[in-house]
Design a protein around this motif. Structure first.
Motif, mmCIF file in Angstrom:
data_model
loop_
_atom_site.group_PDB
_atom_site.id
_atom_site.type_symbol
_atom_site.label_atom_id
_atom_site.label_comp_id
_atom_site.label_asym_id
_atom_site.label_seq_id
_atom_site.Cartn_x
_atom_site.Cartn_y
_atom_site.Cartn_z
ATOM 1 N N THR A 63 0.830 -1.203 0.000
ATOM 2 C CA THR A 63 0.000 0.000 0.000
ATOM 3 C C THR A 63 0.863 1.251 0.000
ATOM 4 O OG1 THR A 63 -1.700 -1.201 1.244
ATOM 5 C CG2 THR A 63 -1.855 1.203 1.199
ATOM 6 N N ALA A 64 1.866 1.292 0.889
ATOM 7 C CA ALA A 64 2.749 2.452 0.968
ATOM 8 C C ALA A 64 3.552 2.626 -0.317
ATOM 9 C CB ALA A 64 3.688 2.307 2.157
ATOM 10 N N ASN A 65 4.023 1.513 -0.888
ATOM 11 C CA ASN A 65 4.791 1.556 -2.123
ATOM 12 C C ASN A 65 3.963 2.164 -3.254
ATOM 13 O OD1 ASN A 65 5.870 0.569 -4.748
ATOM 14 N ND2 ASN A 65 7.355 -0.492 -3.474
ATOM 15 N N VAL A 72 -4.769 11.891 -2.570
ATOM 16 C CA VAL A 72 -5.048 10.622 -1.912
ATOM 17 C C VAL A 72 -5.469 10.898 -0.475
ATOM 18 C CG1 VAL A 72 -4.158 8.354 -1.264
ATOM 19 C CG2 VAL A 72 -3.280 9.489 -3.328
ATOM 20 N N VAL A 73 -6.551 10.244 -0.038
ATOM 21 C CA VAL A 73 -6.976 10.276 1.361
ATOM 22 C C VAL A 73 -6.911 8.854 1.888
ATOM 23 C CG1 VAL A 73 -8.859 10.735 2.978
ATOM 24 C CG2 VAL A 73 -8.459 12.293 1.060
ATOM 25 N N LEU A 74 -6.124 8.641 2.931
ATOM 26 C CA LEU A 74 -5.907 7.315 3.505
ATOM 27 C C LEU A 74 -6.581 7.224 4.868
ATOM 28 C CD1 LEU A 74 -4.503 4.532 3.739
ATOM 29 C CD2 LEU A 74 -2.445 5.737 4.476
ATOM 30 N N ILE A 75 -7.533 6.306 4.996
ATOM 31 C CA ILE A 75 -8.172 6.029 6.279
ATOM 32 C C ILE A 75 -7.296 5.020 7.020
ATOM 33 C CG2 ILE A 75 -10.260 5.208 7.432
ATOM 34 C CD1 ILE A 75 -10.716 7.740 5.816
ATOM 35 N N ASP A 76 -6.738 5.443 8.143
ATOM 36 C CA ASP A 76 -5.727 4.657 8.854
ATOM 37 C C ASP A 76 -6.197 4.369 10.284
ATOM 38 O OD1 ASP A 76 -3.430 3.455 9.721
ATOM 39 O OD2 ASP A 76 -2.186 5.259 9.666
ATOM 40 N N PRO A 77 -6.921 3.272 10.498
ATOM 41 C CA PRO A 77 -7.497 3.006 11.825
ATOM 42 C C PRO A 77 -6.472 2.765 12.928
ATOM 43 C CG PRO A 77 -8.582 1.686 10.137
ATOM 44 C CD PRO A 77 -7.354 2.269 9.524
ATOM 45 N N HIS A 78 -5.282 2.300 12.584
ATOM 46 C CA HIS A 78 -4.295 1.952 13.609
ATOM 47 C C HIS A 78 -3.101 2.909 13.663
ATOM 48 C CE1 HIS A 78 -5.849 -2.470 13.418
ATOM 49 N NE2 HIS A 78 -6.634 -1.668 14.112
ATOM 50 N N GLY A 79 -3.129 3.979 12.891
ATOM 51 C CA GLY A 79 -2.051 4.952 12.935
ATOM 52 C C GLY A 79 -0.712 4.409 12.474
ATOM 53 N N GLY A 86 -15.274 11.055 -10.475
ATOM 54 C CA GLY A 86 -13.862 11.270 -10.234
ATOM 55 C C GLY A 86 -13.354 10.803 -8.889
ATOM 56 N N ILE A 87 -14.044 9.879 -8.253
ATOM 57 C CA ILE A 87 -13.585 9.369 -6.970
ATOM 58 C C ILE A 87 -13.447 7.844 -7.049
ATOM 59 C CG2 ILE A 87 -15.954 9.394 -6.033
ATOM 60 C CD1 ILE A 87 -14.665 9.913 -3.264
ATOM 61 N N GLY A 88 -12.229 7.365 -6.783
ATOM 62 C CA GLY A 88 -11.950 5.936 -6.817
ATOM 63 C C GLY A 88 -11.529 5.454 -5.447
ATOM 64 N N SER A 89 -11.387 4.135 -5.309
ATOM 65 C CA SER A 89 -11.130 3.596 -3.986
ATOM 66 C C SER A 89 -10.298 2.324 -4.046
ATOM 67 C CB SER A 89 -12.457 3.307 -3.284
ATOM 68 O OG SER A 89 -12.241 2.829 -1.985
ATOM 69 N N PRO A 136 -9.470 14.005 -10.042
ATOM 70 C CA PRO A 136 -9.976 12.855 -9.278
ATOM 71 C C PRO A 136 -9.295 12.686 -7.928
ATOM 72 C CG PRO A 136 -9.684 12.260 -11.580
ATOM 73 C CD PRO A 136 -9.057 13.609 -11.402
ATOM 74 N N LEU A 137 -9.966 11.923 -7.070
ATOM 75 C CA LEU A 137 -9.524 11.678 -5.696
ATOM 76 C C LEU A 137 -9.505 10.175 -5.444
ATOM 77 C CD1 LEU A 137 -9.004 12.724 -2.728
ATOM 78 C CD2 LEU A 137 -11.496 12.617 -2.434
ATOM 79 N N LEU A 138 -8.444 9.700 -4.787
ATOM 80 C CA LEU A 138 -8.342 8.292 -4.401
ATOM 81 C C LEU A 138 -8.566 8.156 -2.900
ATOM 82 C CD1 LEU A 138 -7.575 5.284 -4.701
ATOM 83 C CD2 LEU A 138 -5.171 5.971 -4.493
ATOM 84 N N MET A 139 -9.486 7.275 -2.519
ATOM 85 C CA MET A 139 -9.723 6.928 -1.119
ATOM 86 C C MET A 139 -9.124 5.552 -0.864
ATOM 87 S SD MET A 139 -11.521 9.430 0.237
ATOM 88 C CE MET A 139 -12.078 8.613 1.734
ATOM 89 N N VAL A 140 -8.322 5.429 0.195
ATOM 90 C CA VAL A 140 -7.711 4.152 0.563
ATOM 91 C C VAL A 140 -8.204 3.769 1.957
ATOM 92 C CG1 VAL A 140 -5.572 2.880 0.908
ATOM 93 C CG2 VAL A 140 -5.669 4.701 -0.810
#
Length: 593
Positions: A172-174, A188-195, A475-478, A435-439
């Motif tokens: 994912t990071a790569n 890019v917006v990354l939802i990170d539940p565990h920090g 324009g929003i992908g995931s 566009p925007l990417l949601m992870v």
């Protein structure tokens, strides 16, 4: 062409799903050397080709046997010098044109079959145009880069799957680092539940986290829909409308209408306002008025006449400090002061008060600069903070969010960003034009196929499913990232266009991915349990041909790696300093030191 060193054998059986190949007994070795490179014949997952004039068909080896499947096994005596391959066709190449997925022409009996060389693979994989993004190297050749189409990867959605320790976070990071490095306009917006990811992007991201001194995470309560807000405040099940719910709805709508002309980003026509409209209002004032109505005493007993003009008020309290109003004690006899007869909202008053007093929920109910209509900022400022800053990668660190709020928080964040892309789809700076990417990391914990948890009610799942079903148009992908694909919403998996599957050892998880993959490469999925750490099988719309890829390690890495147990246990501990005071303090404050 039988004299060609790449010659492998001939076709002996063809059906709609596979081709059976008999390897020639004249091949002198099972590992011929071609152009200085060693090729292993009959390896599962390797490729073969069927040249026919200017057309070349390509297939992937799914099984190897010394017995042909097309013959009656009972009457066949195995010749242990014979070898047979089952091959699934995956695409074709005509002349100098680019490789194309799918097959328009099938091979025929006795057609020649050849080994696919590294040069053939390079013609398929090494697309170095500006449209394509390098993701790693081919597992069979460290000199062969593999490219993917980011357009299809993002807007047709993707899933990164892998058991714990398989290299999922690194992948994912790569991928994110390569996107940010190549495309200067990426978002890019990354939802990170565990920090985990702030360590990997310390200089290239903006991290929002609860109680952060620099970028605190706020999710204003008034941006929730009525269903979301009342579920959390008072436990109201979605779709239920009791008398107290109706009254609460009316009060919220009225507060929003009262503020319609004072909104920072521009006045709103009150005729368009509903209980779901994301308009600021003061929830403490709402609670205070409800408490005053329920617990007040009056000089009259008739409910209709029990208004503020007839209150027996002693102290009006302070709603900003959650201090309720005080009244003269009601008379136990049928005389003034009379107890309030407006008791419909009685149970809600206590529930709302307990939520507002709980400091764990301050990021929703006490959002600095976003509290109500008198606060300095509005949603447009929050949107710019999240997706329009210098670094282009936003990490929303939810590690400090109470577990019971993860579902609503992810749902609200997703819906807000989706709405911004939907309603801004024709703007120059957002929507379809940027566009925007949601992870979504650890997606199985809040995007389940069914709501079987006491704190998962489907708010996040429904919001993310909407992106997977409709986001492409706006324009929003995931990308969903998970170690348990068998627990993920089936609707989400059904809309995934590209799978990046690392090692999966659980049979139900492997079967889930295998069932979602095209039938002609299901055999490739059988390799999932045997993949090495950092290896992935990539299939789908973003890549020309299903491929086993090695993903490079990124530095610095996400903080998801295992602790060094041997090193730690080899050190003697000092019981005099292990007093656990700071640990207990962190538990009580729900704040990581």
């Amino acid at each position: 062409m039988k004299e060609n060193i790449t010659y492998l054998g001939v076709v002996m059986n063809v059906n709609s799903s596979s081709v059976e190949v008999e390897i020639s007994k004249d091949i002198p070795t099972a590992a011929p050397i071609i152009d200085g490179r060693l090729y292993k014949i009959g390896q599962i997952g390797t490729f073969v080709k069927f040249p026919a004039g200017s057309l070349t068909l390509f297939g992937i080896v799914s099984s190897v046997s010394n017995t042909p499947k097309s013959l009656d096994i009972e009457s066949y005596e195995p010749n242990y010098g014979s070898r047979f391959l089952q091959v699934n066709l995956i695409g074709e190449k005509v002349g100098s044109r680019d490789f194309q997925k799918g097959v328009g022409t099938f091979p025929t009996i006795n057609d020649e079959v050849h080994i696919v060389t590294e040069e053939d693979l390079r013609a398929i994989y090494s697309n170095k145009s500006e449209r394509f993004l390098e993701i790693g190297t081919h597992s069979s050749s460290k000199n062969l880069p593999v490219y993917i189409d980011p357009h299809n990867l993002i807007l047709r959605h993707a899933a990164i799957l892998g058991s714990t320790g398989s290299g999922k976070s690194n992948t994912t990071a790569n991928l994110i680092k390569r996107m940010l490095g190549k495309y200067p306009g990426s978002r890019v917006v990354l939802i990170d539940p565990h920090g985990e990811y702030s360590a990997a992007f310390s200089d290239t991201s903006k991290v929002f986290k609860i109680n952060s001194q620099t970028s605190p995470l706020f999710i204003p309560f008034w941006a929730m829909t009525f269903d979301e807000l009342t579920f959390f405040l008072v436990g109201r099940p979605e779709g239920q409308e009791r008398p107290e719910d109706k009254q609460l709805r009316e009060k919220i709508v009225q507060l929003k209408k009262d503020n319609a002309c004072r909104i920072k980003s521009g006045a709103i026509d009150v005729n368009y306002i509903t209980a779901d409209s994301p308009i600021p209002f003061n929830i403490k004032e709402l609670w205070h008025d409800m408490d005053r109505e329920v617990n007040g005493t009056y000089s009259v007993s008739n409910e209709q006449d029990q208004t503020r003009a007839n209150e027996k008020l002693v102290d009006k309290g302070d709603f900003s400090k959650l201090i309720p109003a005080k009244f003269e004690a009601y008379s136990p006899t049928n005389s003034a002061p009379y107890k309030s007869k407006k008791q419909t909202m009685y149970s809600y008053v206590g529930k709302i008060y307990s939520r507002l007093k709980d400091s764990r929920y301050n990021f929703m109910f006490n959002p600095d600069d976003y509290y109500d209509v008198d606060s300095p900022n509005d949603l447009d400022h929050l949107l710019r903070e999240w997706i329009n800053h210098d670094h282009r990668l936003t990490i929303l660190d939810l590690s400090g969010v109470p577990f019971e709020l993860i579902d609503i928080s992810v749902g609200l964040i997703t819906r807000f960003l989706y709405d911004s892309m939907y309603w801004g789809r024709n703007e120059e700076y957002t929507g379809r034009n940027r566009p925007l990417l949601m992870v979504y990391e650890e997606a199985h914990s809040y995007l389940p196929k069914s709501e079987n948890s006491s704190h998962i009610y489907g708010y996040a799942r429904r919001a993310v499913e909407k992106i997977f079903k409709e986001g492409r148009k706006f324009g929003i992908g995931s990308i969903v990232v998970t170690q348990r694909p068998s627990e993920i919403s089936e609707t989400i998996l059904a809309q995934v266009g590209t799978f990046i599957a690392l090692r999966l050892t659980n049979s139900s998880d492997k079967n889930t991915v295998q069932s979602a993959a095209p039938n002609n490469i299901s055999s490739l999925m059988e390799l999932l349990p045997s993949l090495r750490i950092g290896e992935a099988i990539i299939i789908g719309e973003a890549i020309s041909i299903p491929t086993r890829v090695t993903i490079d390690l990124v530095e610095p890495r996400p903080s998801s790696n295992d602790p060094d147990l041997i090193s730690s246990w080899s050190k003697p501990f000092n019981k005099d300093v292990d007093n656990y005071v700071s640990v207990v303090k962190a538990i009580r404050e729900q704040k990581l030191n």
